[in-house]
Scaffold this motif. Structure first.
Motif, PDB file in Angstrom:
ATOM      1  N   ARG A 142       0.266 -19.769  67.439  1.00 40.25           N
ATOM      2  CA  ARG A 142       0.545 -18.662  68.176  1.00 40.25           C
ATOM      3  C   ARG A 142       0.089 -18.754  69.526  1.00 40.25           C
ATOM      4  O   ARG A 142      -0.648 -19.771  69.700  1.00 40.25           O
ATOM      5  CB  ARG A 142      -0.477 -17.501  67.657  1.00 40.25           C
ATOM      6  CG  ARG A 142      -1.563 -17.488  67.417  1.00 40.25           C
ATOM      7  CD  ARG A 142      -2.250 -16.473  66.935  1.00 40.25           C
ATOM      8  NE  ARG A 142      -2.531 -15.308  67.674  1.00 40.25           N
ATOM      9  CZ  ARG A 142      -3.564 -14.248  67.718  1.00 40.25           C
ATOM     10  NH1 ARG A 142      -3.936 -14.218  66.660  1.00 40.25           N
ATOM     11  NH2 ARG A 142      -3.835 -13.505  68.741  1.00 40.25           N
ATOM     12  N   SER A 143       0.521 -18.109  70.399  1.00 42.34           N
ATOM     13  CA  SER A 143       0.445 -18.355  71.949  1.00 42.34           C
ATOM     14  C   SER A 143      -0.951 -17.374  72.314  1.00 42.34           C
ATOM     15  O   SER A 143      -1.501 -16.606  71.512  1.00 42.34           O
ATOM     16  CB  SER A 143       1.323 -17.870  72.784  1.00 42.34           C
ATOM     17  OG  SER A 143       1.762 -16.344  72.885  1.00 42.34           O
ATOM     18  N   SER A 144      -1.388 -17.567  73.540  1.00 43.08           N
ATOM     19  CA  SER A 144      -2.277 -16.940  74.135  1.00 43.08           C
ATOM     20  C   SER A 144      -1.539 -15.585  74.402  1.00 43.08           C
ATOM     21  O   SER A 144      -0.580 -15.498  74.304  1.00 43.08           O
ATOM     22  CB  SER A 144      -2.677 -17.298  75.516  1.00 43.08           C
ATOM     23  OG  SER A 144      -3.516 -18.778  75.274  1.00 43.08           O
ATOM     24  N   PRO A 163       2.997   1.435  82.050  1.00 43.57           N
ATOM     25  CA  PRO A 163       1.951   0.550  81.751  1.00 43.57           C
ATOM     26  C   PRO A 163       2.413  -0.898  81.685  1.00 43.57           C
ATOM     27  O   PRO A 163       3.386  -1.079  81.260  1.00 43.57           O
ATOM     28  CB  PRO A 163       1.185   1.098  80.646  1.00 43.57           C
ATOM     29  CG  PRO A 163       1.881   2.622  80.752  1.00 43.57           C
ATOM     30  CD  PRO A 163       3.020   2.386  81.004  1.00 43.57           C
ATOM     31  N   ALA A 164       1.371  -1.810  82.091  1.00 38.80           N
ATOM     32  CA  ALA A 164       1.774  -3.135  81.880  1.00 38.80           C
ATOM     33  C   ALA A 164       1.682  -3.637  80.544  1.00 38.80           C
ATOM     34  O   ALA A 164       1.212  -2.903  79.438  1.00 38.80           O
ATOM     35  CB  ALA A 164       0.483  -3.904  82.577  1.00 38.80           C
ATOM     36  N   PHE A 165       2.500  -4.776  80.191  1.00 36.62           N
ATOM     37  CA  PHE A 165       2.620  -5.183  78.984  1.00 36.62           C
ATOM     38  C   PHE A 165       1.720  -6.318  78.333  1.00 36.62           C
ATOM     39  O   PHE A 165       1.139  -7.020  79.313  1.00 36.62           O
ATOM     40  CB  PHE A 165       4.207  -5.671  78.767  1.00 36.62           C
ATOM     41  CG  PHE A 165       5.015  -4.820  77.986  1.00 36.62           C
ATOM     42  CD1 PHE A 165       5.270  -4.616  76.534  1.00 36.62           C
ATOM     43  CD2 PHE A 165       5.579  -3.807  79.045  1.00 36.62           C
ATOM     44  CE1 PHE A 165       6.131  -3.647  76.283  1.00 36.62           C
ATOM     45  CE2 PHE A 165       6.649  -2.974  78.553  1.00 36.62           C
ATOM     46  CZ  PHE A 165       6.856  -2.818  77.226  1.00 36.62           C
ATOM     47  N   LEU A 166       1.237  -6.453  77.241  1.00 31.69           N
ATOM     48  CA  LEU A 166       0.462  -7.550  76.663  1.00 31.69           C
ATOM     49  C   LEU A 166       1.636  -8.399  75.672  1.00 31.69           C
ATOM     50  O   LEU A 166       2.123  -7.642  75.076  1.00 31.69           O
ATOM     51  CB  LEU A 166      -0.781  -7.075  75.795  1.00 31.69           C
ATOM     52  CG  LEU A 166      -1.632  -8.283  75.719  1.00 31.69           C
ATOM     53  CD1 LEU A 166      -2.028  -8.969  76.872  1.00 31.69           C
ATOM     54  CD2 LEU A 166      -2.860  -7.776  74.776  1.00 31.69           C
ATOM     55  N   ASN A 167       1.873  -9.448  76.063  1.00 31.68           N
ATOM     56  CA  ASN A 167       2.920 -10.430  75.196  1.00 31.68           C
ATOM     57  C   ASN A 167       2.367 -11.577  74.585  1.00 31.68           C
ATOM     58  O   ASN A 167       1.417 -12.079  75.056  1.00 31.68           O
ATOM     59  CB  ASN A 167       4.081 -10.680  76.088  1.00 31.68           C
ATOM     60  CG  ASN A 167       4.785  -9.410  76.732  1.00 31.68           C
ATOM     61  OD1 ASN A 167       4.695  -9.360  77.904  1.00 31.68           O
ATOM     62  ND2 ASN A 167       5.713  -8.845  76.241  1.00 31.68           N
ATOM     63  N   ASP A 197       6.029 -12.256  87.163  1.00 33.02           N
ATOM     64  CA  ASP A 197       4.542 -12.019  87.168  1.00 33.02           C
ATOM     65  C   ASP A 197       3.804 -12.298  85.830  1.00 33.02           C
ATOM     66  O   ASP A 197       2.541 -12.366  86.023  1.00 33.02           O
ATOM     67  CB  ASP A 197       4.236 -10.607  87.724  1.00 33.02           C
ATOM     68  CG  ASP A 197       4.639  -9.776  86.471  1.00 33.02           C
ATOM     69  OD1 ASP A 197       5.629  -9.966  85.848  1.00 33.02           O
ATOM     70  OD2 ASP A 197       3.904  -8.574  86.124  1.00 33.02           O
ATOM     71  N   ALA A 198       4.212 -12.788  84.899  1.00 28.62           N
ATOM     72  CA  ALA A 198       3.469 -12.750  83.459  1.00 28.62           C
ATOM     73  C   ALA A 198       2.698 -14.079  83.797  1.00 28.62           C
ATOM     74  O   ALA A 198       2.988 -14.864  84.351  1.00 28.62           O
ATOM     75  CB  ALA A 198       4.839 -13.088  82.457  1.00 28.62           C
ATOM     76  N   GLU A 199       1.331 -13.717  83.223  1.00 27.68           N
ATOM     77  CA  GLU A 199       0.597 -14.860  83.364  1.00 27.68           C
ATOM     78  C   GLU A 199      -0.358 -14.790  81.994  1.00 27.68           C
ATOM     79  O   GLU A 199      -0.499 -13.743  81.232  1.00 27.68           O
ATOM     80  CB  GLU A 199      -0.469 -14.727  84.472  1.00 27.68           C
ATOM     81  CG  GLU A 199      -1.097 -13.374  84.616  1.00 27.68           C
ATOM     82  CD  GLU A 199      -2.015 -13.073  85.915  1.00 27.68           C
ATOM     83  OE1 GLU A 199      -1.954 -13.776  86.538  1.00 27.68           O
ATOM     84  OE2 GLU A 199      -2.727 -11.943  85.794  1.00 27.68           O
ATOM     85  N   ARG A 200      -0.767 -15.974  81.921  1.00 24.23           N
ATOM     86  CA  ARG A 200      -1.643 -16.127  80.543  1.00 24.23           C
ATOM     87  C   ARG A 200      -3.080 -15.530  80.808  1.00 24.23           C
ATOM     88  O   ARG A 200      -3.593 -15.764  81.803  1.00 24.23           O
ATOM     89  CB  ARG A 200      -1.793 -17.740  80.257  1.00 24.23           C
ATOM     90  CG  ARG A 200      -2.422 -17.933  78.772  1.00 24.23           C
ATOM     91  CD  ARG A 200      -2.443 -19.322  78.404  1.00 24.23           C
ATOM     92  NE  ARG A 200      -2.424 -20.254  79.413  1.00 24.23           N
ATOM     93  CZ  ARG A 200      -3.020 -21.498  79.143  1.00 24.23           C
ATOM     94  NH1 ARG A 200      -3.310 -21.864  78.168  1.00 24.23           N
ATOM     95  NH2 ARG A 200      -3.195 -22.169  80.180  1.00 24.23           N
ATOM     96  N   LEU A 201      -3.823 -14.884  79.955  1.00 25.83           N
ATOM     97  CA  LEU A 201      -4.803 -14.518  79.892  1.00 25.83           C
ATOM     98  C   LEU A 201      -5.910 -15.314  79.436  1.00 25.83           C
ATOM     99  O   LEU A 201      -5.543 -16.172  78.289  1.00 25.83           O
ATOM    100  CB  LEU A 201      -5.097 -13.026  79.184  1.00 25.83           C
ATOM    101  CG  LEU A 201      -4.183 -11.915  79.722  1.00 25.83           C
ATOM    102  CD1 LEU A 201      -4.129 -10.514  78.870  1.00 25.83           C
ATOM    103  CD2 LEU A 201      -4.285 -11.553  81.063  1.00 25.83           C
ATOM    104  N   GLY A 202      -7.108 -15.480  79.873  1.00 28.77           N
ATOM    105  CA  GLY A 202      -8.158 -16.559  79.258  1.00 28.77           C
ATOM    106  C   GLY A 202      -8.862 -16.148  78.306  1.00 28.77           C
ATOM    107  O   GLY A 202      -8.352 -15.016  77.418  1.00 28.77           O
TER     108      GLY A 202
END
Length: 170
Positions: free
Chosen positions: A46-48, A61-65, A165-170
């Motif tokens: 699984r990814s971050s 609202p923004a997505f979490l993917n 704009d998708a970016e990985r969250l820490g």
């Protein structure tokens, strides 16, 4: 999973921009992942979590993917049906296209299958253009190749046209 095994992976993209009864979209997505095994979907990678603006309306609202790779004995139609059952259990409403949603589960690929019949297209026809899919997929399986073209996830990520704009969250 060895590089040669990436081609056999069942790839599922997850997303949410409404938290439903959960404290956050992250909690909702984690709870949804907990249901996978009950449906015969064993998560192997699984990814971050990645955040991106809603598309096509960034005012939503923004997505979490994220992306998961699973092993399953289910065929592609049964896998899709399992994903729809999980979506329904989490309050997914499919009455309006691209509407905000509690849970979106997309079957991106089922091994190397290429098909287009009765509402099931594999690989997912828009996945390669979406950074919020290819970014997480390249994170966990950069050598995975898109069925039909053989293009690697890491290369496809660099050519995405949607969700830049998708970016990985820490």
């Amino acid at each position: 999973m060895k590089k040669s095994e990436w081609d056999e992976a069942v790839v599922i993209a997850l997303g949410a921009n409404l938290k439903g009864p959960f404290g956050s979209t992250r909690e909702l997505l984690e709870a949804a992942l907990d249901r996978f095994a009950d449906e015969g979907l064993v998560i192997t990678h699984r990814s971050s979590w990645w955040r991106s603006a809603a598309w096509p309306d960034p005012d939503e609202p923004a997505f979490l993917n994220g992306v998961v790779l699973v092993e399953t004995e289910l065929g592609p139609r049964e896998t899709l049906a399992a994903l729809h059952r999980i979506e329904r259990a989490f309050g997914r409403d499919r009455t309006r296209k691209n509407a905000p949603r509690t849970l979106d589960l997309d079957l991106i690929a089922h091994g190397r299958l290429v098909m287009d019949e009765d509402g099931l297209v594999l690989p997912h026809p828009r996945a390669a253009a979406r950074r919020f899919v290819m970014g997480p997929l390249a994170e966990v399986a950069p050598e995975w190749r898109l069925p039909g073209t053989g293009e690697r996830a890491a290369v496809l990520m660099g050519r995405c046209e949607v969700g830049l704009d998708a970016e990985r969250l820490g």
